[in-house]
Design an enzyme around this catalytic site. Structure first.
Site, PDB file in Angstrom:
ATOM      1  N   ASP A   1       0.831  -1.108   0.106  1.00 23.68           N
ATOM      2  CA  ASP A   1      -0.182   0.031  -0.184  1.00 23.68           C
ATOM      3  C   ASP A   1       0.950   1.370   0.182  1.00 23.68           C
ATOM      4  O   ASP A   1       1.827   1.257   0.786  1.00 23.68           O
ATOM      5  CB  ASP A   1      -0.748  -0.031   1.036  1.00 23.68           C
ATOM      6  CG  ASP A   1      -1.990   0.978   1.184  1.00 23.68           C
ATOM      7  OD1 ASP A   1      -3.105   0.525   1.073  1.00 23.68           O
ATOM      8  OD2 ASP A   1      -1.701   2.178   1.552  1.00 23.68           O
TER       9      ASP A   1
ATOM     10  N   ASP B   1      -1.955   9.613  -9.801  1.00 25.31           N
ATOM     11  CA  ASP B   1      -2.058   8.670 -10.837  1.00 25.31           C
ATOM     12  C   ASP B   1      -0.631   8.370 -11.174  1.00 25.31           C
ATOM     13  O   ASP B   1      -0.119   7.333 -11.693  1.00 25.31           O
ATOM     14  CB  ASP B   1      -2.840   8.938 -11.994  1.00 25.31           C
ATOM     15  CG  ASP B   1      -4.429   8.891 -11.638  1.00 25.31           C
ATOM     16  OD1 ASP B   1      -4.911   8.267 -10.644  1.00 25.31           O
ATOM     17  OD2 ASP B   1      -5.152   9.448 -12.548  1.00 25.31           O
TER      18      ASP B   1
ATOM     19  N   GLU C   1      -5.161   1.957  -4.130  1.00 25.54           N
ATOM     20  CA  GLU C   1      -3.921   1.854  -4.070  1.00 25.54           C
ATOM     21  C   GLU C   1      -3.394   0.514  -3.179  1.00 25.54           C
ATOM     22  O   GLU C   1      -2.452   0.545  -2.318  1.00 25.54           O
ATOM     23  CB  GLU C   1      -3.281   3.183  -3.486  1.00 25.54           C
ATOM     24  CG  GLU C   1      -4.278   3.847  -2.131  1.00 25.54           C
ATOM     25  CD  GLU C   1      -3.933   3.650  -0.878  1.00 25.54           C
ATOM     26  OE1 GLU C   1      -4.847   3.164  -0.059  1.00 25.54           O
ATOM     27  OE2 GLU C   1      -2.826   3.875  -0.460  1.00 25.54           O
TER      28      GLU C   1
HETATM   29  N1  LIG Z   1      -5.080   9.476  -7.841  1.00 24.33           N
HETATM   30  C1  LIG Z   1      -5.598   8.316  -7.517  1.00 24.33           C
HETATM   31  N2  LIG Z   1      -6.024   8.245  -6.507  1.00 24.33           N
HETATM   32  C2  LIG Z   1      -6.791   7.154  -5.903  1.00 24.33           C
HETATM   33  C3  LIG Z   1      -6.895   6.095  -6.973  1.00 24.33           C
HETATM   34  N3  LIG Z   1      -7.642   5.272  -6.227  1.00 24.33           N
HETATM   35  C4  LIG Z   1      -7.938   5.490  -4.921  1.00 24.33           C
HETATM   36  N4  LIG Z   1      -7.287   6.788  -4.806  1.00 24.33           N
HETATM   37  C5  LIG Z   1      -7.018   7.666  -3.606  1.00 24.33           C
HETATM   38  O1  LIG Z   1      -6.524   6.866  -2.628  1.00 24.33           O
HETATM   39  C6  LIG Z   1      -6.511   7.524  -1.411  1.00 24.33           C
HETATM   40  C7  LIG Z   1      -6.281   6.389  -0.287  1.00 24.33           C
HETATM   41  O2  LIG Z   1      -6.410   6.975   0.981  1.00 24.33           O
HETATM   42  P1  LIG Z   1      -6.490   6.279   2.363  1.00 24.33           P
HETATM   43  O3  LIG Z   1      -7.070   4.832   2.301  1.00 24.33           O
HETATM   44  O4  LIG Z   1      -6.903   7.110   3.555  1.00 24.33           O
HETATM   45  O5  LIG Z   1      -5.049   5.721   2.628  1.00 24.33           O
HETATM   46  P2  LIG Z   1      -3.680   6.794   2.703  1.00 24.33           P
HETATM   47  O6  LIG Z   1      -3.954   8.194   2.622  1.00 24.33           O
HETATM   48  O7  LIG Z   1      -2.575   6.121   1.984  1.00 24.33           O
HETATM   49  O8  LIG Z   1      -3.185   6.369   4.276  1.00 24.33           O
HETATM   50  P3  LIG Z   1      -2.291   5.249   4.884  1.00 24.33           P
HETATM   51  O9  LIG Z   1      -2.688   3.910   3.753  1.00 24.33           O
HETATM   52  O10 LIG Z   1      -2.832   5.058   5.861  1.00 24.33           O
HETATM   53  O11 LIG Z   1      -1.069   5.438   4.919  1.00 24.33           O
HETATM   54  C8  LIG Z   1      -7.888   7.902  -1.433  1.00 24.33           C
HETATM   55  O12 LIG Z   1      -7.757   9.487  -1.211  1.00 24.33           O
HETATM   56  C9  LIG Z   1      -8.607   7.612  -2.761  1.00 24.33           C
HETATM   57  O13 LIG Z   1      -9.245   8.749  -3.557  1.00 24.33           O
HETATM   58  C10 LIG Z   1      -6.655   6.339  -8.199  1.00 24.33           C
HETATM   59  O14 LIG Z   1      -6.483   5.379  -9.270  1.00 24.33           O
HETATM   60  N5  LIG Z   1      -5.643   7.410  -8.620  1.00 24.33           N
END
Ligand SMILES: Nc1nc2c(ncn2[C@@H]2O[C@H](COP(=O)(O)OP(=O)(O)OP(=O)(O)O)[C@@H](O)[C@H]2O)c(=O)[nH]1
Length: 270
Positions: A129, A146, A172
């Site tokens: 992750d 992205d 992610e």
């Molecule tokens: N740019 C982009 N963002 C994405 C995509 N899929 C998911 N996200 C974003 O990924 C983010 C995931 O955030 P969280 O699950 O809070 O995790 P994090 O901020 O990485 O925090 P931790 O995992 O605890 O370190 C969210 O803001 C989603 O909108 C994608 O295909 N592109």
């Protein structure tokens, strides 16, 4: 792994949303409906009596003619082989990273999982992750997020073997299955991946940023009957442990005992 070829938006929309055969079927259905309406209107206007066989004959002719014309035009404007390849790619790979999508990952992994229970093959499962990904999106924009995902996919493919199964299960959330790899070898792979990722510099407009990843690792015990889903869950639990102990870490799940391994990286992000 190949990258997706560029296509026109119309082309992609047709392939992605309908699929080639469904597109032709929609045209055929439209032709039958139009033929029925015109038939009915013509018969009513001419004051003739309604005959089912005439309707059927007209509809079947419309179907055949539309199919032939649609195939002709699709064949003329699109390369059918290319379309079929692209449909396969879209059904198998994640468009952004080029890694396997959830379905394709599970299908490819189940083979190694079943082989393991018969032949005692070693394999490891990694749940990965990106750290603080939401912050990257919020601070530098979605396009920057992205780019980070694309770079993650590129580096992962670069450092892995052809037989490794690399999947993007969602946003992610990534899961890798490394065949013929024990936990200690998987840990070396994870360290290499973490280091390579932490050295990346992503540029977006006038900004530049770096990011880190956290990794959870597990492997099936000998002569196990653990399902693949359970192993992924264990790798996920190890991943959460790595996150909870500060991120930019590797955590290993072995025999219900989680041990955290602090991994130093050359360019940690503050
Ligand atoms: N740019 C982009 N963002 C994405 C995509 N899929 C998911 N996200 C974003 O990924 C983010 C995931 O955030 P969280 O699950 O809070 O995790 P994090 O901020 O990485 O925090 P931790 O995992 O605890 O370190 C969210 O803001 C989603 O909108 C994608 O295909 N592109």
């Amino acid at each position: 792994m190949e990258t997706l070829p560029r296509k026109t938006s119309v082309h992609r929309a047709i392939v992605q949303k309908l699929g080639l055969m469904r597109f032709i079927l929609v045209l055929m259905l439209a032709a039958v409906i139009m033929t029925t309406i015109f038939d009915y209107a013509a018969i009513t206007l001419l004051g003739q009596s309604y005959r089912v066989p005439d309707f059927l004959a007209a509809s079947i002719s419309a179907l055949i003619i539309t199919y032939v014309i649609a195939r002709f035009f699709v064949g003329k404007f699109f390369d059918i082989d290319e379309l079929e390849k692209e449909m396969h790619r879209l059904a198998t790979y994640d468009d952004l990273t080029g890694l396997l999508n959830r379905n394709a990952f599970m299908q490819a992994s189940i083979y190694y999982h079943e082989l393991q229970s018969v032949e005692e093959q070693n394999y490891s499962v990694l749940a990965i992750d990106i750290d603080f990904f939401k912050r990257i999106n919020d601070q530098y924009g979605h396009a920057a997020g992205d780019k980070a995902l694309i770079e993650f996919g590129r580096v992962s493919k670069e450092i892995s073997r052809a037989s490794d199964i690399l999947g993007r299960l969602g946003g992610e959330e990534f899961v890798f299955l490394l065949p013929e790899t024990n936990v200690s070898q998987a840990k070396s792979f994870a360290e290499r991946l973490m280091n390579n990722i932490s050295e990346l510099k992503i540029t977006e407009e006038d900004s530049e940023f770096q990011f880190t990843i956290s990794i959870g690792i597990t492997a099936p015990p000998h002569k196990n009957s653990t399902s693949l889903e359970t192993l992924i869950k264990k790798a996920d639990e190890a991943l959460y442990s790595a996150k909870n102990s500060g991120r930019n870490k590797i955590s290993i799940y072995t025999n219900n005992l989680e041990q955290n391994i602090n991994t130093s990286v050359s360019n940690p992000i503050t």
